[in-house]
Design an enzyme around this catalytic site. Structure first.
Site, PDB file in Angstrom:
ATOM      1  N   HIS A   1      -1.741  -4.810 -45.946  1.00 23.65           N
ATOM      2  CA  HIS A   1      -0.878  -3.440 -46.082  1.00 23.65           C
ATOM      3  C   HIS A   1      -0.236  -2.801 -44.940  1.00 23.65           C
ATOM      4  O   HIS A   1      -0.464  -1.785 -44.653  1.00 23.65           O
ATOM      5  CB  HIS A   1      -1.446  -2.308 -46.883  1.00 23.65           C
ATOM      6  CG  HIS A   1      -0.742  -1.591 -47.792  1.00 23.65           C
ATOM      7  ND1 HIS A   1      -1.112  -1.036 -49.023  1.00 23.65           N
ATOM      8  CD2 HIS A   1       0.687  -1.353 -47.572  1.00 23.65           C
ATOM      9  CE1 HIS A   1      -0.235  -0.186 -49.458  1.00 23.65           C
ATOM     10  NE2 HIS A   1       0.711  -0.712 -48.495  1.00 23.65           N
TER      11      HIS A   1
ATOM     12  N   ASP B   1       0.959  -8.023 -49.346  1.00 24.89           N
ATOM     13  CA  ASP B   1       0.511  -7.127 -48.468  1.00 24.89           C
ATOM     14  C   ASP B   1      -0.166  -5.867 -49.096  1.00 24.89           C
ATOM     15  O   ASP B   1      -0.268  -4.897 -48.420  1.00 24.89           O
ATOM     16  CB  ASP B   1       1.831  -6.786 -47.929  1.00 24.89           C
ATOM     17  CG  ASP B   1       1.693  -5.767 -46.423  1.00 24.89           C
ATOM     18  OD1 ASP B   1       0.737  -6.112 -45.893  1.00 24.89           O
ATOM     19  OD2 ASP B   1       2.166  -4.625 -46.418  1.00 24.89           O
TER      20      ASP B   1
ATOM     21  N   THR C   1       5.210  -7.144 -51.562  1.00 24.38           N
ATOM     22  CA  THR C   1       5.002  -6.226 -50.438  1.00 24.38           C
ATOM     23  C   THR C   1       5.275  -5.025 -50.863  1.00 24.38           C
ATOM     24  O   THR C   1       5.447  -3.972 -50.435  1.00 24.38           O
ATOM     25  CB  THR C   1       5.856  -6.487 -49.299  1.00 24.38           C
ATOM     26  OG1 THR C   1       7.374  -6.547 -49.781  1.00 24.38           O
ATOM     27  CG2 THR C   1       5.608  -7.756 -48.636  1.00 24.38           C
ATOM     28  N   ALA C   2       5.486  -4.813 -52.533  1.00 20.32           N
ATOM     29  CA  ALA C   2       5.828  -3.649 -53.047  1.00 20.32           C
ATOM     30  C   ALA C   2       4.476  -2.663 -53.459  1.00 20.32           C
ATOM     31  O   ALA C   2       3.928  -1.795 -52.805  1.00 20.32           O
ATOM     32  CB  ALA C   2       6.654  -3.907 -54.176  1.00 20.32           C
ATOM     33  N   ARG C   3       4.035  -3.140 -54.932  1.00 20.56           N
ATOM     34  CA  ARG C   3       2.979  -2.482 -55.217  1.00 20.56           C
ATOM     35  C   ARG C   3       2.026  -3.490 -56.016  1.00 20.56           C
ATOM     36  O   ARG C   3       2.554  -4.282 -56.681  1.00 20.56           O
ATOM     37  CB  ARG C   3       3.456  -1.382 -56.232  1.00 20.56           C
ATOM     38  CG  ARG C   3       4.068  -0.210 -55.823  1.00 20.56           C
ATOM     39  CD  ARG C   3       3.277   0.689 -54.935  1.00 20.56           C
ATOM     40  NE  ARG C   3       3.865   1.874 -54.382  1.00 20.56           N
ATOM     41  CZ  ARG C   3       4.411   2.001 -53.304  1.00 20.56           C
ATOM     42  NH1 ARG C   3       4.489   1.000 -52.398  1.00 20.56           N
ATOM     43  NH2 ARG C   3       4.837   2.986 -52.691  1.00 20.56           N
TER      44      ARG C   3
ATOM     45  N   GLU D   1      -7.849  -1.452 -52.184  1.00 21.13           N
ATOM     46  CA  GLU D   1      -7.767  -1.479 -50.576  1.00 21.13           C
ATOM     47  C   GLU D   1      -8.900  -0.543 -49.732  1.00 21.13           C
ATOM     48  O   GLU D   1      -9.361   0.517 -50.167  1.00 21.13           O
ATOM     49  CB  GLU D   1      -6.490  -1.138 -50.151  1.00 21.13           C
ATOM     50  CG  GLU D   1      -5.408  -2.001 -50.540  1.00 21.13           C
ATOM     51  CD  GLU D   1      -3.879  -1.560 -50.432  1.00 21.13           C
ATOM     52  OE1 GLU D   1      -3.544  -0.791 -49.533  1.00 21.13           O
ATOM     53  OE2 GLU D   1      -2.917  -2.330 -50.778  1.00 21.13           O
TER      54      GLU D   1
END
Length: 341
Positions: free
Chosen positions: A282, A258, A232-234, A263
């Site tokens: 995201h 995420d 869920t970071a990068r 995107e």
């Protein structure tokens, strides 16, 4: 002043604050995302300011230099350095103001993904909606090992929740030491040990030149066949191609994600269709509370800028002049030039 609001996916830009309290300001939200830099530049021609939701749209120097009207960049959240060229903004005299953000919201999504993966929730809910009943056996977390890559502002609360659930928590990052993990009752281990022994691995590093590609084919190859990994970071922290191969061949138990290199995620992207993937669009920071902060503080930043006293500034110094003042300034410059001639 014309203000463009980018990537207003939820259509809330005109609802969360009263832009009408700023005389002379016109706010135009865009709900779709533009990947192509040329299309982005074309879209933003004639706008004096841009409001960006987190890092959804990148602004390198090559884009900023092609936006001569841009005087104010309204960022949201403090992480902007890699996706917004602050040095270029400073060189071009573009004022960059930003806002606060809540971070624990991403911790919540991290654990939501872990729960879904370990308890097989997507398959169970899909079965129930289709008229069926139980279809598999979930796995409990008590007694399992939670491996945290990066024990910082995100990793520490993730660790605490894991401990409450009865998990053994270990952590690694390039500069992590036992002295730093001990106060949190977390065991500092080597990178290889973390990937080889953890049942659940979750990534909580910032994106930098040194952290990019932290998880590649080698690290995935160390994981136990039923272990799961969550990011869920990068997106650049892991090698998406290597991860896809490991998931497709079922060499690991599953992945929760995420964040993505592209995107919004393309319609035909395989992560949308793999059965051992739990994917969210995201939404780590996407909460009512965070957006209230983003828009309220952006409104305050814009008001202060228009009043001539910018606040929460991280770059730039280009003033906004209404059209009439621009005309007066140009006329004065012409007079000065004629006198010198």
């Amino acid at each position: 002043m014309r203000v463009a609001v980018l990537d207003d996916y939820q259509g809330v830009a005109l609802k969360l604050v009263d832009w009408g309290t700023l005389p002379g300001v016109t706010v135009v939200p865009f709900r779709d995302h533009v990947h192509d830099p040329d299309l982005l530049v074309a879209r933003l021609q004639g706008y004096d300011a841009v409001m960006r939701i987190r890092e959804r749209t990148e602004f390198p120097r090559s884009v900023l230099e092609r936006l001569p009207d841009l005087k104010l960049f309204l960022a949201t959240g403090m992480r902007n350095a890699r996706s917004l060229d602050l040095e270029a903004a400073d060189d071009l005299g573009i004022t960059v103001c930003t806002t606060n953000a809540l971070h624990q919201t991403t911790v919540e999504v991290t654990w939501a993904l872990i729960f879904e993966l370990m308890r097989n929730l997507p398959a169970e809910t899909e079965s129930l909606r289709a008229g069926g009943w139980q279809v598999g056996l979930g796995r409990g977390l008590a007694g399992k090992t939670l491996g945290i890559v990066g024990l910082g502002n995100m990793g520490i609360p993730v660790a605490k929740i894991g401990q409450v659930l009865g998990m053994n928590v270990v952590a690694w990052s390039a500069n992590l030491t036992p002295e730093r993990t001990a106060p949190h009752d977390v065991t500092c281990v080597t990178k290889d040990e973390l990937f080889a022994t953890s049942d659940v691995i979750t990534l909580h590093l910032p994106h930098s030149d040194t952290t990019e590609g932290t998880v590649g084919a080698r690290e995935l190859g160390l994981m136990k066949p039923r272990s799961v990994i969550v990011n869920t970071a990068r997106p650049a922290l892991w090698d998406e191609a290597a991860l896809y191969a490991a998931l497709r061949e079922e060499r690991i138990g599953g992945a929760g994600m995420d964040v993505y290199m592209v995107e919004p995620l393309p319609d035909d992207h395989p992560f949308r269709h793999l059965r051992n993937v739990v994917a969210t669009p995201h939404i780590g920071f996407v909460t009512e509370e965070n957006f209230e902060i983003f828009y309220r503080q952006t409104h305050e930043n814009l008001r202060a800028y228009l009043d001539g006293s910018p606040i929460n500034v991280i770059s730039g110094s280009r003033p906004f002049l209404p059209d009439s003042q621009v005309a007066q300034q140009m006329h004065a410059q012409k007079l000065a030039s004629s006198k010198r001639a």
